[in-house]
Scaffold this motif. Structure first.
Motif, PDB file in Angstrom:
ATOM      1  N   THR A 130      30.941 -49.931   7.519  1.00 36.07           N
ATOM      2  CA  THR A 130      30.447 -50.239   8.862  1.00 36.07           C
ATOM      3  C   THR A 130      30.245 -48.979   9.687  1.00 36.07           C
ATOM      4  O   THR A 130      29.276 -48.872  10.437  1.00 36.07           O
ATOM      5  CB  THR A 130      31.427 -51.184   9.590  1.00 36.07           C
ATOM      6  N   ARG A 131      31.147 -48.012   9.545  1.00 38.38           N
ATOM      7  CA  ARG A 131      31.008 -46.780  10.338  1.00 38.38           C
ATOM      8  C   ARG A 131      29.704 -46.059  10.020  1.00 38.38           C
ATOM      9  O   ARG A 131      29.024 -45.556  10.926  1.00 38.38           O
ATOM     10  CB  ARG A 131      32.198 -45.848  10.081  1.00 38.38           C
ATOM     11  N   LEU A 132      29.326 -46.038   8.747  1.00 40.68           N
ATOM     12  CA  LEU A 132      28.076 -45.383   8.389  1.00 40.68           C
ATOM     13  C   LEU A 132      26.858 -46.183   8.856  1.00 40.68           C
ATOM     14  O   LEU A 132      25.882 -45.610   9.359  1.00 40.68           O
ATOM     15  CB  LEU A 132      28.014 -45.175   6.875  1.00 40.68           C
ATOM     16  N   LEU A 133      26.924 -47.506   8.702  1.00 43.27           N
ATOM     17  CA  LEU A 133      25.802 -48.345   9.137  1.00 43.27           C
ATOM     18  C   LEU A 133      25.630 -48.273  10.654  1.00 43.27           C
ATOM     19  O   LEU A 133      24.514 -48.098  11.161  1.00 43.27           O
ATOM     20  CB  LEU A 133      26.033 -49.791   8.705  1.00 43.27           C
ATOM     21  N   LEU A 134      26.733 -48.406  11.378  1.00 43.16           N
ATOM     22  CA  LEU A 134      26.648 -48.369  12.842  1.00 43.16           C
ATOM     23  C   LEU A 134      26.341 -46.960  13.350  1.00 43.16           C
ATOM     24  O   LEU A 134      25.736 -46.803  14.411  1.00 43.16           O
ATOM     25  CB  LEU A 134      27.946 -48.878  13.463  1.00 43.16           C
ATOM     26  N   GLY A 135      26.749 -45.949  12.591  1.00 43.32           N
ATOM     27  CA  GLY A 135      26.397 -44.588  12.981  1.00 43.32           C
ATOM     28  C   GLY A 135      24.890 -44.384  12.961  1.00 43.32           C
ATOM     29  O   GLY A 135      24.313 -43.782  13.874  1.00 43.32           O
ATOM     30  N   ALA A 136      24.236 -44.918  11.915  1.00 48.16           N
ATOM     31  CA  ALA A 136      22.767 -44.829  11.830  1.00 48.16           C
ATOM     32  C   ALA A 136      22.121 -45.628  12.958  1.00 48.16           C
ATOM     33  O   ALA A 136      21.129 -45.192  13.562  1.00 48.16           O
ATOM     34  CB  ALA A 136      22.305 -45.344  10.471  1.00 48.16           C
ATOM     35  N   TYR A 137      22.678 -46.793  13.229  1.00 46.09           N
ATOM     36  CA  TYR A 137      22.172 -47.649  14.320  1.00 46.09           C
ATOM     37  C   TYR A 137      22.289 -46.920  15.661  1.00 46.09           C
ATOM     38  O   TYR A 137      21.339 -46.889  16.459  1.00 46.09           O
ATOM     39  CB  TYR A 137      22.986 -48.937  14.324  1.00 46.09           C
ATOM     40  N   THR A 138      23.443 -46.307  15.908  1.00 41.35           N
ATOM     41  CA  THR A 138      23.663 -45.604  17.170  1.00 41.35           C
ATOM     42  C   THR A 138      22.698 -44.451  17.348  1.00 41.35           C
ATOM     43  O   THR A 138      22.137 -44.248  18.434  1.00 41.35           O
ATOM     44  CB  THR A 138      25.115 -45.102  17.245  1.00 41.35           C
TER      45      THR A 138
END
Length: 265
Positions: A130-138
């Motif tokens: 999730t941290r990597l996915l949400l990092g890209a989203y952010t």
């Protein structure tokens, strides 16, 4: 004192390898219209969640899990249970990915047999995905959405509590989300966890040069802060600054304060 003295070296190696994993923009999308109409009442990901390609999500998850098993082999049995219980229906995979990105506590129910999976292993393993996915989203939405009106202590992107703060040389304070990597401006003399703005109930403890812990005597919370007025490196990665300052965590816990980034309430 460096965090390496306390932090398992194999986990540090895992994080260094994890940081090299990229999330291609063509594997997920978000409705631009929802970004433009965000009114700031709820964290952005609640109203404009990323839609992730389910096949990519499964493949990406497998890579993260393999990396975890490589560096933390004791997690192997629990990870195998998570793997074998991932949904096979791609629509259900999409629902799982969205629930994880929205930090929905019932995300585990999208597994085939949730009761057979250790919740702590599920949470720990998917926190890295999730941290990597949400990092890209952010990184994508930060340039499209105006967050200047957000005045709350929790993250405007994902709703998590701040993990660290950055005190800039201009005197402005920015909070940092350890879940999605967002940084947002927040008033200096206010506790982001309980809203206490009484100067007599707020303070700070000095750590190593360039580091301190802001504290609230009302809710007993502390927030590690990189003070760039004293820190040699401006704009340092707060993810790695957190890893380098675990000695300050131990010191504050010993003084009876709490790291509320990891508490439910």
């Amino acid at each position: 004192m460096a965090r390496d003295n306390f932090f398992p070296p194999q986990l540090i190696t895992f994080y260094r390898e994890l940081e090299k994993m990229a999330v291609p923009e063509d594997k997920w999308q978000v409705e631009e219209a929802k970004l433009k109409t965000w009114n700031g009442k709820e964290p952005l990901v609640k109203e404009a969640p990323p839609e992730i390609d389910p096949e990519f999500f499964l493949a990406f998850t497998a890579k993260v899990f393999d990396l975890l098993q490589k560096h933390l082999p004791d997690l192997g049995p629990g990870l195998e249970l998570v793997k074998t219980n991932l949904p096979e229906n791609l629509e259900e995979v999409k629902r799982l990915a969205q629930a994880l990105c929205q930090r929905d506590p019932i995300a585990i129910t999208w597994l085939k047999d949730p009761a057979s999976v250790p919740p702590d292993v599920f949470g720990f393993a998917f926190s890295h995905v999730t941290r990597l996915l949400l990092g890209a989203y952010t990184r994508k939405v930060r340039g499209s959405v105006n967050f200047s009106s957000w005045e709350r202590g929790e993250c405007p992107v994902c709703g998590a509590k701040p993990l660290l703060a950055r005190l800039k040389r201009t005197g402005e304070r920015f909070l940092y989300c350890g879940v999605c990597g967002m940084e947002w401006r927040f008033v200096r003399v206010t506790c982001p966890f309980c809203g206490n703005d009484s100067p007599g109930e707020l303070g700070f403890w000095e750590g190593a040069e360039g580091y301190r812990a802001d504290v609230c005597y009302r809710c007993r919370a502390y927030l590690k802060t990189v003070d760039e007025r004293k820190h040699p490196e401006e704009g340092a990665s707060l993810f790695w600054e957190d890893i380098k300052t675990v000695a300050l965590d131990f010191a504050m816990l010993g003084k009876g304060f709490q790291n509320k980034a990891f508490t439910a309430s």
